[in-house]
Design a protein around this motif. Sequence first.
Motif, mmCIF file in Angstrom:
data_model
loop_
_atom_site.group_PDB
_atom_site.id
_atom_site.type_symbol
_atom_site.label_atom_id
_atom_site.label_comp_id
_atom_site.label_asym_id
_atom_site.label_seq_id
_atom_site.Cartn_x
_atom_site.Cartn_y
_atom_site.Cartn_z
ATOM 1 N N UNK A 10 -29.062 -79.459 14.369
ATOM 2 C CA UNK A 10 -28.891 -80.355 15.522
ATOM 3 C C UNK A 10 -27.896 -81.446 15.168
ATOM 4 N N UNK A 11 -26.877 -81.597 16.024
ATOM 5 C CA UNK A 11 -25.887 -82.663 15.903
ATOM 6 C C UNK A 11 -25.311 -82.745 14.483
ATOM 7 N N UNK A 12 -24.939 -81.596 13.957
ATOM 8 C CA UNK A 12 -24.247 -81.553 12.675
ATOM 9 C C UNK A 12 -25.127 -81.759 11.460
ATOM 10 N N UNK A 13 -26.444 -81.549 11.588
ATOM 11 C CA UNK A 13 -27.360 -81.696 10.451
ATOM 12 C C UNK A 13 -28.361 -80.551 10.443
ATOM 13 N N UNK A 14 -28.678 -80.042 9.248
ATOM 14 C CA UNK A 14 -29.769 -79.080 9.110
ATOM 15 C C UNK A 14 -31.056 -79.867 9.345
ATOM 16 N N UNK A 15 -31.759 -79.513 10.398
ATOM 17 C CA UNK A 15 -32.863 -80.357 10.871
ATOM 18 C C UNK A 15 -34.241 -79.777 10.569
ATOM 19 N N UNK A 16 -34.359 -78.440 10.610
ATOM 20 C CA UNK A 16 -35.697 -77.845 10.519
ATOM 21 C C UNK A 16 -35.590 -76.437 9.927
ATOM 22 N N UNK A 17 -36.571 -76.075 9.091
ATOM 23 C CA UNK A 17 -36.613 -74.749 8.476
ATOM 24 C C UNK A 17 -38.024 -74.195 8.615
ATOM 25 N N UNK A 18 -38.124 -72.977 9.136
ATOM 26 C CA UNK A 18 -39.389 -72.250 9.215
ATOM 27 C C UNK A 18 -39.233 -71.011 8.355
ATOM 28 N N UNK A 19 -40.037 -70.898 7.283
ATOM 29 C CA UNK A 19 -39.756 -69.902 6.252
ATOM 30 C C UNK A 19 -41.034 -69.176 5.849
ATOM 31 N N UNK A 20 -40.965 -67.832 5.774
ATOM 32 C CA UNK A 20 -42.060 -67.000 5.261
ATOM 33 C C UNK A 20 -41.636 -66.389 3.937
ATOM 34 N N UNK A 21 -42.449 -66.660 2.897
ATOM 35 C CA UNK A 21 -42.110 -66.176 1.561
ATOM 36 C C UNK A 21 -43.391 -65.940 0.775
ATOM 37 N N UNK A 22 -43.522 -64.735 0.211
ATOM 38 C CA UNK A 22 -44.683 -64.364 -0.596
ATOM 39 C C UNK A 22 -45.992 -64.631 0.165
ATOM 40 N N UNK A 23 -46.015 -64.145 1.412
ATOM 41 C CA UNK A 23 -47.215 -64.193 2.263
ATOM 42 C C UNK A 23 -47.635 -65.611 2.639
ATOM 43 N N UNK A 24 -46.745 -66.563 2.506
ATOM 44 C CA UNK A 24 -47.045 -67.927 2.911
ATOM 45 C C UNK A 24 -45.956 -68.432 3.852
ATOM 46 N N UNK A 25 -46.373 -69.319 4.760
ATOM 47 C CA UNK A 25 -45.436 -69.908 5.703
ATOM 48 C C UNK A 25 -45.165 -71.360 5.323
ATOM 49 N N UNK A 26 -43.889 -71.731 5.394
ATOM 50 C CA UNK A 26 -43.476 -73.099 5.080
ATOM 51 C C UNK A 26 -42.644 -73.624 6.245
ATOM 52 N N UNK A 27 -43.087 -74.756 6.774
ATOM 53 C CA UNK A 27 -42.333 -75.436 7.821
ATOM 54 C C UNK A 27 -41.890 -76.786 7.282
ATOM 55 N N UNK A 28 -40.590 -77.046 7.344
ATOM 56 C CA UNK A 28 -40.070 -78.277 6.750
ATOM 57 C C UNK A 28 -39.074 -78.948 7.685
ATOM 58 N N UNK A 29 -39.277 -80.228 7.887
ATOM 59 C CA UNK A 29 -38.288 -81.050 8.577
ATOM 60 C C UNK A 29 -37.492 -81.811 7.534
#
Length: 618
Positions: free
Chosen positions: A595-614
Amino acid sequence: DVCSSDLVTINGFFSRLGISGLSMPFLISLWLILLASRNYEALELSEGNIFLINDLYYYGGNDLIEIYQSIIAFSLPPFMDIYLKSLGAILFEYNLFAGILIAIGMIIHSRISFLLSLIGFTTGYLYYYWFQGDLNQIHYSYIGFNFILCSMAIGGFFFVANKNAILFSFLITPIVAILIGALSSVFSILQLPIYSLPFIFTVMMTLYMSHFFDIKKPFLKKVFHQNYSPEINLYNHQNQVLRFGAHFKIPLSLPFYGKWKVSQAYNGDQTHKGDWQYALDFTIENEDGHTYKTTGQELSDFYCYKLPIIAPADGTIVEVENNIEDNTVGDINMKNNWGNTVVIQVSNYLYVQLSHLLKESIIVKKGAFVNKGDIIGYLGNSGRSPEPHLHFQVQSMPYIGSKTIPYPINSFIKQDQLHSIAKPKLNDCIENVTEDVNIKQAFELQPGKKMKLNINEVEFEEWEIHTDAFNKKYILNTHDQSIAYFQTENGVFQFTSFIGEQDNFLFKFYLAMQKIVLGNYLNLTCEDIIPKHYLSKGLSAVIMDFIAPFVSISDYNYYSKLIQYDELNSSAKFNTTITNKSDKKLALKAEIIINEGLINYIDLDFESQNYKSSISYE
């Protein structure tokens, strides 16, 4: 102080030869002390090991003595017994227990090192047996550790662990054996042990000899970025070759704007022959496959005529020809074969030549420096050119018309797919990546920028952007000091290597953002390879380490794609996945929002776990 002085002096001397001083300073200091101790009683070496039983009784009583006696009473077949005691001798511990601990430590830390230690000792032992050498040197002084150290150093530490390196560790066995015999005879006069001197001489000789290997196809491949692990050195080298090419360290881009077609490729049907076979001709075609509009009788009818030609890399202008008239359509100028031409020096022994330009359109002067993407002139129809086209070649000499060399383009787009470190082929319609301002800004991670990550509302990480001594950019996780190196070339952001702990979010971010095209290309597929050691776990990873120097192990495929772009709101969304190449099993899936030239949010699934990061920025 003696050792420190030796270290500075000796390493300073050997660094001029491009080799390591290894443990030579330590050996010289130890020999000096041994010689001096004969004249000074206070410098005599401790012989406390003679009274070891008394010491054991003092610390553990009869129970500790019984344990010790049961250990020393334990016996193995002669070969394994001597091998393990030789391992212990590396640390001046001439006993089986020390060797077992070192062997276990090597298996845990590096399976390749353990394998190389067995190979080195086995070849040395068999050499002594077959040639009836003095086995006492191996049986009693355990000097066989020189074979072990040489095999480990050459087979996987200073050089990439592969078939050639392991073969060479076999071939140097006679050299090590000869040095052991010769140096033992000389040093016996002074009543001094030779310790690891044969290992030092052999490795130094090999390192110096490696300077004279063929640069393009060296028999032994040097480890330039030492990770202190033969496995990581090997996997990073394999991945580096797959991702960035073996010898193409300087990226070249296409020398034009927009989409052009390869009208003649390497070994062309018309002019790319012999010493000039590695060249490319480019034109522009319409949807009907025509290079011109209307009748094509006039030069102005051709789509590529008078279009700007740009520098494919940073460099210095070394040759300019700017005064040759254009040919009429269908005619050629055999006398001035190359026509109006510019030659750019990109580095030592690497030049690019751009030919058939328009008379007096070249705006750069000889000796001037140009940046990648600078306009150098405009396309004409001069020289051996019956109709307007751009001639592009790479060469190792600075003269117009020099012998060509094969060299890939760093990255280009062809049929909605990004191609990296590739040589365009006949009839390919290709273009450089056109960067989008919003996406490019999001990945412009400049030194000094700080990022704070809120992961699943329970974990937090802080990242900082830095550069190292070689001006390479990296993200630093301030919590555990792990590092993710990255670069941006030709409109592509990509991570290059990771160092440190892998249980943090930075490592997952490194995997998810391995390679991103910095342009507004919806559904364009970007592919890459993930180093196998990052994702292999458990017993399979252990087995892989043992066999990796001999066979190719299946990698993991990486894919990224822009799936949503909203220019009005300056937002974009990427999807990335990682799958096992052999069984197609999904290893990672991520969604990245900008958003507006910045990496703002990541939703990631890895090794059977979910990671949501702002992500927030400072």
